[in-house]
Design a protein around this motif. Structure first.
Motif, PDB file in Angstrom:
ATOM      1  N   ASN A   8      40.757  23.177  34.654  1.00 36.75           N
ATOM      2  CA  ASN A   8      40.312  21.786  34.648  1.00 36.75           C
ATOM      3  C   ASN A   8      39.172  21.619  33.641  1.00 36.75           C
ATOM      4  N   ILE A   9      39.271  20.596  32.786  1.00 36.96           N
ATOM      5  CA  ILE A   9      38.233  20.415  31.766  1.00 36.96           C
ATOM      6  C   ILE A   9      36.877  20.066  32.373  1.00 36.96           C
ATOM      7  N   ASP A  39      37.105  14.135  25.644  1.00 37.90           N
ATOM      8  CA  ASP A  39      38.054  14.785  26.547  1.00 37.90           C
ATOM      9  C   ASP A  39      39.193  15.459  25.768  1.00 37.90           C
ATOM     10  N   ASP A  40      39.623  14.856  24.671  1.00 36.86           N
ATOM     11  CA  ASP A  40      40.681  15.469  23.856  1.00 36.86           C
ATOM     12  C   ASP A  40      40.169  16.769  23.241  1.00 36.86           C
ATOM     13  N   LYS A  42      37.821  18.667  24.491  1.00 40.80           N
ATOM     14  CA  LYS A  42      37.703  19.642  25.581  1.00 40.80           C
ATOM     15  C   LYS A  42      39.060  20.244  25.921  1.00 40.80           C
ATOM     16  N   ARG A  43      40.086  19.392  25.996  1.00 44.89           N
ATOM     17  CA  ARG A  43      41.429  19.902  26.309  1.00 44.89           C
ATOM     18  C   ARG A  43      41.873  20.872  25.235  1.00 44.89           C
ATOM     19  N   CYS A  44      41.578  20.530  23.978  1.00 44.77           N
ATOM     20  CA  CYS A  44      41.963  21.375  22.836  1.00 44.77           C
ATOM     21  C   CYS A  44      41.299  22.748  22.942  1.00 44.77           C
ATOM     22  N   ALA A  47      42.439  24.779  26.223  1.00 47.11           N
ATOM     23  CA  ALA A  47      43.789  25.338  26.075  1.00 47.11           C
ATOM     24  C   ALA A  47      43.742  26.563  25.178  1.00 47.11           C
ATOM     25  N   HIS A  89      48.586  20.120  27.920  1.00 48.34           N
ATOM     26  CA  HIS A  89      47.426  19.576  28.618  1.00 48.34           C
ATOM     27  C   HIS A  89      47.634  18.090  28.856  1.00 48.34           C
ATOM     28  N   ARG A  92      42.958  15.807  33.303  1.00 43.96           N
ATOM     29  CA  ARG A  92      41.843  16.763  33.417  1.00 43.96           C
ATOM     30  C   ARG A  92      42.308  18.213  33.262  1.00 43.96           C
ATOM     31  N   ALA A  94      44.402  21.607  31.569  1.00 51.19           N
ATOM     32  CA  ALA A  94      44.963  22.289  30.401  1.00 51.19           C
ATOM     33  C   ALA A  94      45.541  23.590  30.921  1.00 51.19           C
TER      34      ALA A  94
END
Lengths: 199, 76
Positions: A8-9, A39-40, A42-44, A47, A89, A92, A94
Motif C-alpha cells: 500500500n502506498i 500518488d502516481d 509513489k505507485r511507480c 512497484a 498498480h 492505494r 501496487a
C-alpha cells in the motif's frame, strides 16, 4: 511457482520513497518524474521497489543490481531465463506476481463504470457472465455486478500482459474463464493472477 | 475542441482544465491506467458523438491525439 506481493502506498515513508527512487534506472526515474501527481510517483516507486526486492531475493543479487528491461511492447523482464513477473498498480495498491513461467497480473480499484466499456474487452459470454443479459444503459453500480465486471477486466488485462501483446482486439475473442485465474479481493479492489500453465 | 476536451478531462481527473494543453500526455501527466483510458474514450465518444476503434482508443497518448482521432472519425 507463483508468488504475489501487494503493498500500500500509504505505508511508503518519504525516506523509503527517496531510497527507492535512487535505486531506479535512469529511464524509470524519468518516467516517475513525468508523473504529475504524487500518488502516481509513489505507485511507480513502490512497484519498482518491490519488484527489485523480490528479484534480488530470487537471484541472490542486490536490489540495485537488478536490471529491469522493457520489451518492444513495454513488457518488463529480466535476463534470468527462469524468472518471469508482471506488475500492476491501482488506487492505494501496487503489486507484482513472480513465477517460473509467463505470468500476467492486474490490480483494479472497484468503481462505478459505464456498462458500455464492455464493448472494448468482452465477448458475448463475458457480458452474460457480468450482467446476466445485455449490458444496461449507464453505469454499473450494483456491487455484485461490479465485482464480476472487474473480474473480467482484470482477467483480460492479465491475459494481455501475460501474452506481451498489450491491450488488443484479441481480448474480445478470448472468453473469460474464472477457473484458469487466481483472484483476490482486498477491500475495494479485484486482483487477478494468470500463469501460462493455466491457459 | 480543445476547450470541450479540457472540460471532459477536467471532470474526469482532478486537474484545473486550464493546465491541459494539446501536449498533455494522458497516461503520464494525468496518470491514467488502461481502464481509465478506456473510460475516457467512452466519455469522448459520447460527448463528441463519434465511434473510436478500440485499438486507437488504447493508443491515445496526448490530448492532441484524442483531438485528431475525433476529427478523423467525426467526418466519416
Amino acid at each position: 511457482m507463483c508468488r504475489v506481493i501487494v503493498e500500500n502506498i500509504d505505508e511508503l515513508t518519504d525516506a523509503a520513497f527517496a531510497a527507492g527512487y535512487a535505486e531506479m534506472s535512469p529511464a524509470r526515474r524519468k518516467k516517475c518524474d513525468a508523473y504529475r501527481f504524487a500518488d502516481d510517483k509513489k505507485r511507480c516507486v513502490l512497484a519498482d521497489m518491490l519488484v527489485r526486492r523480490e528479484l534480488a531475493r530470487l537471484t541472490g543479487c542486490r536490489p540495485e543490481e537488478i536490471q529491469i528491461r522493457l520489451s518492444d511492447t513495454g513488457k518488463p523482464y529480466v535476463d534470468d531465463a527462469g524468472i518471469f513477473f508482471s506488475v500492476s498498480h491501482a488506487g492505494r495498491l501496487a503489486g507484482a506476481a513472480f513465477a517460473d513461467r509467463e505470468v500476467g497480473f492486474d490490480i483494479e480499484q472497484i468503481r462505478p463504470s459505464p456498462a458500455n466499456l464492455t464493448k472494448f474487452f468482452c465477448t458475448d459470454a463475458d457480458k452474460t457472465y457480468i450482467f446476466g443479459a445485455l449490458p444496461p444503459e449507464g453505469d454499473v453500480t450494483d456491487p455484485e455486478t461490479l465485482r464480476r465486471f472487474f473480474e473480467v477486466w482484470t482477467y483480460k488485462e492479465a491475459f494481455a500482459k501475460l501474452s506481451g501483446e498489450g491491450f488488443t482486439k484479441r481480448l474480445k475473442t478470448v472468453d473469460f474463464d474464472k477457473e484458469t485465474a487466481v483472484f483476490s479481493y482486498p477491500e475495494g479492489y479485484v486482483i487477478c493472477t494468470l500463469t501460462q500453465a493455466d491457459l | 475542441m480543445l476547450e470541450k476536451m479540457r472540460e471532459i478531462i477536467g471532470e474526469f481527473v482532478d486537474i484545473d482544465p486550464a493546465e491541459i494543453t494539446p501536449e498533455t500526455n494522458i497516461r503520464t501527466d494525468l496518470g491514467l491506467n488502461s481502464l481509465e483510458l478506456v473510460n475516457l474514450a467512452v466519455e469522448i465518444e459520447e460527448s463528441f458523438d463519434v465511434e473510436i476503434p478500440d485499438r486507437e482508443a488504447m493508443d491515445l497518448a496526448t490530448v492532441q491525439d484524442a483531438i485528431d482521432i475525433i476529427e478523423k472519425y467525426r467526418d466519416m
